[in-house]
Design a protein around this motif. Sequence first.
Motif, PDB file in Angstrom:
ATOM      1  N   PHE A  88       0.810  -1.221   0.000  1.00 48.92           N
ATOM      2  CA  PHE A  88       0.000   0.000   0.000  1.00 48.92           C
ATOM      3  C   PHE A  88       0.841   1.266   0.000  1.00 48.92           C
ATOM      4  N   VAL A  89       2.054   1.187   0.529  1.00 46.37           N
ATOM      5  CA  VAL A  89       2.951   2.351   0.556  1.00 46.37           C
ATOM      6  C   VAL A  89       4.138   2.040  -0.359  1.00 46.37           C
ATOM      7  N   PRO A  90       4.160   2.564  -1.566  1.00 42.85           N
ATOM      8  CA  PRO A  90       5.229   2.210  -2.512  1.00 42.85           C
ATOM      9  C   PRO A  90       6.578   2.747  -2.076  1.00 42.85           C
ATOM     10  N   THR A  91       7.626   2.096  -2.558  1.00 39.18           N
ATOM     11  CA  THR A  91       8.970   2.568  -2.269  1.00 39.18           C
ATOM     12  C   THR A  91       9.213   3.899  -2.981  1.00 39.18           C
ATOM     13  N   PRO A  92       9.854   4.873  -2.312  1.00 41.13           N
ATOM     14  CA  PRO A  92      10.143   6.149  -2.977  1.00 41.13           C
ATOM     15  C   PRO A  92      11.081   5.947  -4.169  1.00 41.13           C
ATOM     16  N   GLU A  93      10.760   6.589  -5.266  1.00 37.39           N
ATOM     17  CA  GLU A  93      11.584   6.507  -6.466  1.00 37.39           C
ATOM     18  C   GLU A  93      11.870   7.912  -6.962  1.00 37.39           C
ATOM     19  N   LEU A  94      13.113   8.131  -7.423  1.00 36.90           N
ATOM     20  CA  LEU A  94      13.478   9.446  -7.950  1.00 36.90           C
ATOM     21  C   LEU A  94      12.580   9.822  -9.117  1.00 36.90           C
ATOM     22  N   PRO A  98       5.075  10.663  -4.457  1.00 34.82           N
ATOM     23  CA  PRO A  98       4.124   9.697  -3.890  1.00 34.82           C
ATOM     24  C   PRO A  98       2.696  10.237  -3.933  1.00 34.82           C
ATOM     25  N   ASP A  99       1.763   9.376  -4.223  1.00 33.48           N
ATOM     26  CA  ASP A  99       0.350   9.742  -4.243  1.00 33.48           C
ATOM     27  C   ASP A  99      -0.170   9.663  -2.803  1.00 33.48           C
ATOM     28  N   GLU A 100       0.045  10.732  -2.043  1.00 34.05           N
ATOM     29  CA  GLU A 100      -0.266  10.707  -0.620  1.00 34.05           C
ATOM     30  C   GLU A 100      -1.739  10.443  -0.315  1.00 34.05           C
ATOM     31  N   TRP A 157       1.506   7.939  13.134  1.00 33.89           N
ATOM     32  CA  TRP A 157       2.461   8.396  12.110  1.00 33.89           C
ATOM     33  C   TRP A 157       1.738   9.008  10.916  1.00 33.89           C
ATOM     34  N   ILE A 158       0.732   8.314  10.412  1.00 32.80           N
ATOM     35  CA  ILE A 158       0.057   8.799   9.208  1.00 32.80           C
ATOM     36  C   ILE A 158      -0.769  10.047   9.486  1.00 32.80           C
ATOM     37  N   ALA A 166       4.574   8.442   3.913  1.00 37.03           N
ATOM     38  CA  ALA A 166       4.623   8.052   2.506  1.00 37.03           C
ATOM     39  C   ALA A 166       6.056   7.766   2.052  1.00 37.03           C
ATOM     40  N   THR A 167       7.031   8.391   2.732  1.00 38.56           N
ATOM     41  CA  THR A 167       8.427   8.237   2.323  1.00 38.56           C
ATOM     42  C   THR A 167       9.106   7.035   2.976  1.00 38.56           C
TER      43      THR A 167
END
Length: 269
Positions: A88-94, A98-100, A157-158, A166-167
């Motif tokens: 559900f929480v994708p890995t951060p990518e350069l 992120p679609d918060e 946290w959220i 998200a990060t």
Amino acid sequence: MAAEATTYRYVRLILLALLLALAISVAAETVRTGWQTSISAYYYTAAGPVFIAVLCCVGACLVALRGLTDAEDVCLNLAGISAPMVAFVPTPELGRAPDEPAIANSALTYLVVLAVGYLVVLVAVVRRRSHGGPAPTLWSVLGLISIPAAWVVGVVWILVDRDSFATHAHALAAVFTFLPFVGVVLLNTDWGVRVLAWQPAAKGSRYDVGYWSVLAAMALAAVVFAALWSWDYALLGLEISLLLLFAAFWVLQSIGVPVPGADPDRRTS
């Protein structure tokens, strides 16, 4: 008992099928577009839907499985509740913001369902105890404490820092998926049953050497890819190695009778 044994064996075979589905999807996308730097990075590719579906189904299967000991069951549950959050929480990518809103919606929905499920389990434990059932073991108590603790961390946290969630939540959830599963393998060794799970074993497991071999291979993979961490594909190599070893473990698990307390390979009291 035959129906229960068949059901548990099917759940374990489903786990193998899910790992195979993820491997096929990732391989097909790799042939089409090239390698990603991690399995999680395939979230952003055509393999993304399969990645999400597999992690959610794996999580449900791990929670549904009953470990041979309470200690193993706690590890299975922790890994199981963490796996969907990895999806559900994708890995951060350069270059990819992120679609918060989507992350918040998915994560909060999951946390609400998790809370309802936990309350159902808690009521069942209290009712069983009130009807003269055995008191929860120390490992069961640890499980009953750790799950709401993780839930509180996720909710706070959220709500407090959605951007940080998200990060970084993906990496934390991944750690709490992999490490408890390593514990599951360890807790299937004869030493793990006696020393960590505090259960006397009537006889040793026929697969004890196999379980230790899986653990040794996991440790070796961690050391090798830690030494190669500057390589762009080190994380991908580590993840693939661990998933293959998890599959090997489930093959060993699926050979024997998978119902706790009914396994002739190891009876605990």
